[in-house]
Design an enzyme around this catalytic site. Structure first.
Site, PDB file in Angstrom:
ATOM      1  N   LYS A  84       0.841  -1.209   0.000  1.00  0.00           N
ATOM      2  CA  LYS A  84       0.000   0.000   0.000  1.00  0.00           C
ATOM      3  C   LYS A  84       0.876   1.259   0.000  1.00  0.00           C
ATOM      4  O   LYS A  84       2.080   1.185   0.303  1.00  0.00           O
ATOM      5  CB  LYS A  84      -0.895  -0.009   1.243  1.00  0.00           C
ATOM      6  CG  LYS A  84      -0.136  -0.030   2.567  1.00  0.00           C
ATOM      7  CD  LYS A  84      -1.062  -0.356   3.740  1.00  0.00           C
ATOM      8  CE  LYS A  84      -0.314  -0.374   5.059  1.00  0.00           C
ATOM      9  NZ  LYS A  84      -1.120  -0.973   6.133  1.00  0.00           N
ATOM     10  N   TYR A  98      13.067  31.126   6.485  1.00  0.00           N
ATOM     11  CA  TYR A  98      11.825  31.806   6.830  1.00  0.00           C
ATOM     12  C   TYR A  98      11.707  32.043   8.329  1.00  0.00           C
ATOM     13  O   TYR A  98      12.069  31.196   9.133  1.00  0.00           O
ATOM     14  CB  TYR A  98      10.630  30.960   6.378  1.00  0.00           C
ATOM     15  CG  TYR A  98      10.417  30.962   4.876  1.00  0.00           C
ATOM     16  CD1 TYR A  98      10.376  32.144   4.151  1.00  0.00           C
ATOM     17  CD2 TYR A  98      10.248  29.757   4.200  1.00  0.00           C
ATOM     18  CE1 TYR A  98      10.165  32.131   2.774  1.00  0.00           C
ATOM     19  CE2 TYR A  98      10.029  29.735   2.817  1.00  0.00           C
ATOM     20  CZ  TYR A  98       9.988  30.927   2.119  1.00  0.00           C
ATOM     21  OH  TYR A  98       9.780  30.914   0.770  1.00  0.00           O
TER      22      TYR A  98
END
Ligand SMILES: *Cc1c(COP(=O)(O)O)cnc(C)c1O
Length: 368
Positions: free
Chosen positions: A38, A264
């Site tokens: 998966k 940032y």
């Protein structure tokens, strides 16, 4: 290995083969193995992984959602594929692609029968999921009599598998809980098996189940993380080989002065004159902001370079003051030389989350 020129996830199929053989060696030869592929085979490449395992003799595959099973079929995978969490609107796709649904509630069971009967199917194979304590999906023990009689009333579908999922198989402080799940599964599944006269596969163990409760292997085991090289314990990790290695390069180097900031919101302020390297990988590639602010480090020239400041969407910056390196040099984020589990643990998460987060923007490179 050619030197990386951009961010790449190398997927080493020889390591996959090693892990597959190691896990096989932990169970009886008669026990079947289901590979859980998966989420793009835990963030790698589901078709490449499944094709190799199919050639190596895997018995079964599991995916979480229907579309993942469709991708395996489109990629040429022929072995049975169980869909852990099919959803009613996908039943036609499930059937068109010969996928095996896992049915977990009376609602989804009766809806699947309705579709199968409308299509005039006979004996379409399905598995059922029994809830033994995880309380996620699955029938309760109290519903079993009803489930048996629902199956008896139709010939459109056939019960070929019964399974449950362990909630704490990696946690040896929870042995009592795991044993209670194993006992509950044994009792409930025996009752169901006794009600039918054809062979029904029983499966309970995930990777840590195989390693910690081999006596509970039943007819088949389901392994995900172990195939990709992680065993949920330092001792098991030694026996397994990470399949994925996430690499990148240094895009630019800056020499900054003490008191200057990086990134940032000035997430890092230099305490000393500092050399930084900017790497072309960010949170949009799967390296979450949780790894920033010096929580964890990448590997450059064999040395740890802490991630400084806030991880940006497309880039992150590391401190290379004490590392001899230059623009274009290779950087290892995680993989063979550096465990994804350790990288993840430092930011309070686990290898599963880190490796499955590597976004589709990152180029995959299959190594065989
Ligand atoms: C994901 C999953 C697995 C695989 O577990 P690992 O710990 O990765 O081996 C097995 N069974 C079910 C039901 C799952 O959801």
């Amino acid at each position: 290995m050619p030197k990386a020129q951009e961010t790449v996830l190398e997927i080493d199929l020889t390591s996959l083969e090693h892990n597959y053989r190691y896990l096989r060696s932990k169970i009886a030869t008669s026990t079947k193995m289901m590979a859980v592929v998966k989420a793009f085979a835990y963030g790698s490449d589901s078709v490449a992984i499944a094709s190799r395992l199919e050639n190596s003799g895997i018995d079964y595959f599991a995916v979480a959602y229907t579309q993942e099973g469709v991708s395996l079929r489109t990629g040429g995978i022929q072995k049975p594929v169980m869909v852990l969490h099919p959803q009613t609107h996908n039943f036609q796709l499930v059937i068109d692609n010969c996928l095996t649904p896992s049915l977990y509630s009376k609602h989804i069971l009766t809806e699947f029968i309705k579709t199968a009967e409308e299509l005039k199917l006979q004996d379409y194979p399905v598995h059922i999921n029994i809830n033994t304590g995880l309380n996620r999906l699955g029938f309760s023990a109290e519903e079993i009599d009803d489930v048996i009689s629902i199956f008896r009333k139709t010939s459109a579908i056939k019960l070929v598998g019964i399974y449950s999922h362990l909630g704490a198989s990696e946690d040896l402080d929870e042995k009592e809980f795991s044993h209670s799940q194993i006992e509950k599964f044994k009792r409930t599944s025996e009752k169901i098996i006794a009600a039918f006269d054809h062979k029904i596969l029983r499966h309970l163990c995930n990777t840590s189940g195989i390693l910690n409760y081999p006596e509970a292997a039943f007819d088949m085991v389901r392994t995900g993380i172990g195939l990709y090289g992680y065993g949920n314990s330092a001792e098991q990790d030694k026996m397994l080989k990470p399949v994925g290695t996430l690499k990148t390069i240094i895009s630019q180097i800056h020499h900054i002065k003490a008191e200057e900031s990086v990134g940032y919101n000035r997430g890092f302020v230099a305490k000393r004159d500092t050399i930084t390297a900017t790497l072309p990988i960010g949170h949009a590639d799967g390296i979450s902001r949780l790894y920033g602010k010096q929580k964890t480090a990448v590997l450059i020239a064999g040395k740890e370079a802490p991630i400084i400041g806030n991880v940006c969407m497309d880039m992150l910056m590391v401190d290379v003051t004490d590392i001899d390196c230059k623009e274009g040099d290779e950087v290892i984020i995680f993989g063979k030389e550096r465990s994804a589990e350790k990288f993840a643990n430092k930011a309070g998460t686990i290898s599963y989350e880190l490796i499955t987060s590597i976004s589709q923007r990152v180029k995959r490179l299959i190594i065989d």
